[in-house]
Design an enzyme around this catalytic site. Structure first.
Site, mmCIF file in Angstrom:
data_model
loop_
_atom_site.group_PDB
_atom_site.id
_atom_site.type_symbol
_atom_site.label_atom_id
_atom_site.label_comp_id
_atom_site.label_asym_id
_atom_site.label_seq_id
_atom_site.Cartn_x
_atom_site.Cartn_y
_atom_site.Cartn_z
ATOM 1 N N ASP A 1 19.068 1.695 2.299
ATOM 2 C CA ASP A 1 18.521 1.694 3.291
ATOM 3 C C ASP A 1 20.264 1.099 4.027
ATOM 4 O O ASP A 1 20.414 0.309 4.419
ATOM 5 C CB ASP A 1 17.781 2.280 3.865
ATOM 6 C CG ASP A 1 17.302 1.110 4.393
ATOM 7 O OD1 ASP A 1 17.329 -0.242 4.306
ATOM 8 O OD2 ASP A 1 15.792 1.239 5.399
ATOM 9 N N ASP B 1 11.787 8.307 -0.724
ATOM 10 C CA ASP B 1 10.990 6.967 -0.238
ATOM 11 C C ASP B 1 9.959 7.436 0.207
ATOM 12 O O ASP B 1 10.111 6.992 1.022
ATOM 13 C CB ASP B 1 12.161 6.358 -0.837
ATOM 14 C CG ASP B 1 12.788 6.097 0.902
ATOM 15 O OD1 ASP B 1 12.745 7.128 1.518
ATOM 16 O OD2 ASP B 1 12.495 5.248 1.786
#
EC number: 2.4.2.29
Lengths: 379, 379
Positions: free
Chosen positions: A95, A274
């Protein structure tokens, strides 16, 4: 080496759920998929061997903010990237660090250029810009690089949400430009996923989807959901986004969620998930099983010598009993966190694998209804 | 099922070191052996699968004091004993709890009957007597039950050491009687090891050895060493004890020690060891390797991408690098404690296995000298 590609295998009848296959230079990912979160280069309390053999993870996450601070890009580059550093040789997604630096609240400042923030470790000052964050993710060696976005809180005023979304779009253009200007770092392809924002405003979400879709990225993500809004609203906006994102590209819903959230969002056309929930809640004694949700610290498990989860074909889940796991938590033993993390991750991977089988078999919609009730049950 | 037996395979030339084989109803133990400590029913941060497959442990310890408090004998009996409870199906030795209750200092009172103490968890009051401690170890289901002894601190006055030793001897007789009066609990033989005491007084140690030897137990232990006395004194008293204990029974030196302590005491005729050092120090970043001792938090390891221990034929030790392990410790990640515990235990088991091979090959004495230097080295 080749750019990430997506093969859509089948779409359900009576549901937007799809089964597909993502190909990367580090191997294939069968969707829908759950990606265990390995914040600082480790999925907490789980070895890479267990991640492969017990959990059967196909891709894991890394976190740009955390990895930038520790061990730092210098060490990661010296190692030859995160795969070499931690020994995980399947795909890695990072990320962008945006979510983390915005969470720093008082210790960050957003400008057009990027975000100035102070490290939570030593208070040192750093700037994350779209360019620097692309560079860091290249150094980490992510197979999938996330765009640098601003994730507005819930609720946000319309005016703020709109300005924030426009900033995210301008930053996306800079991310794309930066990646075009820099080579892949370690000989395999590093692929950008843009992120849809727009808070809980339909016109903004739609506009963001259109802008993101116009970039024709190899995959697209939905950010800014599961940040405190009601569950039904999260489902509604997830569906609005999947309706407006390309059909032939994987769709990643960031940071979601509970087992039932995942089933509902698969139903709405999401391919990738996720969440820290299986590991974080596991470390606190919340166990997700094929029979429902267990608070393992509860006295009722003290002499329950049934397996942690008899419904999983997984050595750890079948070998250890609920009574033993409870004992480990009551005695504050590290092994409790290890077994709970393994169980929860194995369950999450099992759940998306089952969903995939039912999508392929054509009975996802009816299977989902029963399974949502089953996994939501409090044991 | 049969009582524990010991086959003495060979004794070294120029050393008291011996190789042997202990047979129990839960399998064989090749000596000299190190026994990982599983205080509360778990070797901290290590799964039972890893203990077998990676560490190759042959026997583990449980702790009477801790298991009595949590999960308690009721739960352990309902499970069918500790083997069933935690899934470890090889031999288990339980210490008597004596050492723990004496460590409670202000919160315990020693009388002829036994020791009154307060739980470190909730302050509740309990009595440990030779009889109750035999009963608890039967309920735990130990293959090897340790006698209830008093472990005097170092240094102790001669008068106190003598009175304490005599109490330990009287308690031993009560332990023997209690075991004679009660059946094995779960269908396999539970074997008593008496414990030599006598502090650092040669006449007392000798008298204690003679008293203990007269009981003709299947194995004998040496307690009250490695409690703060100089290393050379520990070696001296270990040798004095092995000279005065039966040759044809295994000798267990309790709570020892560093890798070099273990080699020196094998040299002096010890067959069995236990110590929390590999796990406790491991969790603090002290790594024992075939190359020497490492403080893994040291900056010098930040970009050392060599295996944790290339000298071990062990997946974990070879798969992960020093740089990665350092990162895990710096970032305070649980996986660091897991990998360090696995490395240290694997190394300890490797070390005693090597010692055994060299005893069998007849070159233990010369091998030991070099190996002590090697494992003591600060890297």
């Amino acid at each position: 080496m080749a750019a990430l590609s997506f093969e859509l295998e089948t779409t359900s009848v009576g549901s937007r759920a799809r089964a597909g296959k993502i190909s990367t230079d580090h191997g294939e990912i069968h969707t829908p998929i759950f990606m265990p979160v390995g914040t600082v280069g480790t999925v907490k309390a789980v070895t890479q061997q267990q991640l492969k053999d017990d959990v059967e993870a196909q891709i894991i996450l890394g976190n740009t903010y955390h990895l930038y601070l520790r061990p730092g890009t210098e060490v990661l580059e010296a190692a030859g990237g995160l795969h070499k550093f931690n020994g995980w040789d399947r795909p890695i997604l990072t990320d962008s660090g945006g979510y983390q630096v915005f969470s720093l609240a008082a210790n960050r400042k957003i400008k057009e250029e990027g975000v100035m923030f102070q490290s939570h470790i030593d208070g040192s000052r750093h700037l994350f810009s779209p360019e620097s964050v692309m560079d860091i993710q290249r150094s980490i060696g992510a197979d999938i690089i996330m765009a640098f976005d601003e994730c507005p809180p819930y609720p946000s005023e319309y005016g703020y949400a709109k300005k924030s979304m426009e900033l995210t779009h301008r930053w996306l253009d800079r991310c794309i430009q930066r990646l075009a200007d820099t080579p892949d770092k370690y000989g395999y392809t590093q692929n950008l996923f843009p992120i849809v924002q727009g808070s809980t405003y339909k016109d903004l979400r739609k506009a963001s989807c259109e802008y993101i879709a116009s970039k024709q990225a190899v995959g697209n993500a939905i950010g800014g959901l599961s940040v405190g809004e009601p569950e039904e609203m999260m489902y509604e906006f997830t569906e609005l986004c999947t309706e407006n994102l390309p059909v032939d590209k994987p769709r990643y819903l960031m940071g979601v969620g509970t087992p039932w959230n995942i089933l509902e969002c698969i139903d709405r056309g999401i391919d990738m998930f996720d969440c820290v929930m299986p590991t974080r809640n596991g470390r606190n004694g919340m166990i997700f099983t094929t029979e429902g949700v267990i608070n393992i610290k509860n006295k009722k498990w003290a002499t329950d010598f049934s397996p942690i989860d008899p419904g999983l074909d997984n050595e750890i889940s079948r070998f250890y009993t609920k009574a033993y796991l409870r004992h480990l938590f009551v005695a504050d033993e590290i092994l409790g966190m290890q077994l709970a993390s393994l169980q929860n991750l194995s369950f999450y991977l099992w759940l998306v694998g089952e969903a995939r089988q039912h999508i392929l078999a054509g009975d996802f919609a009816s299977w989902k209804t029963g399974m949502v009730d089953q996994v939501k049950r409090r044991c």
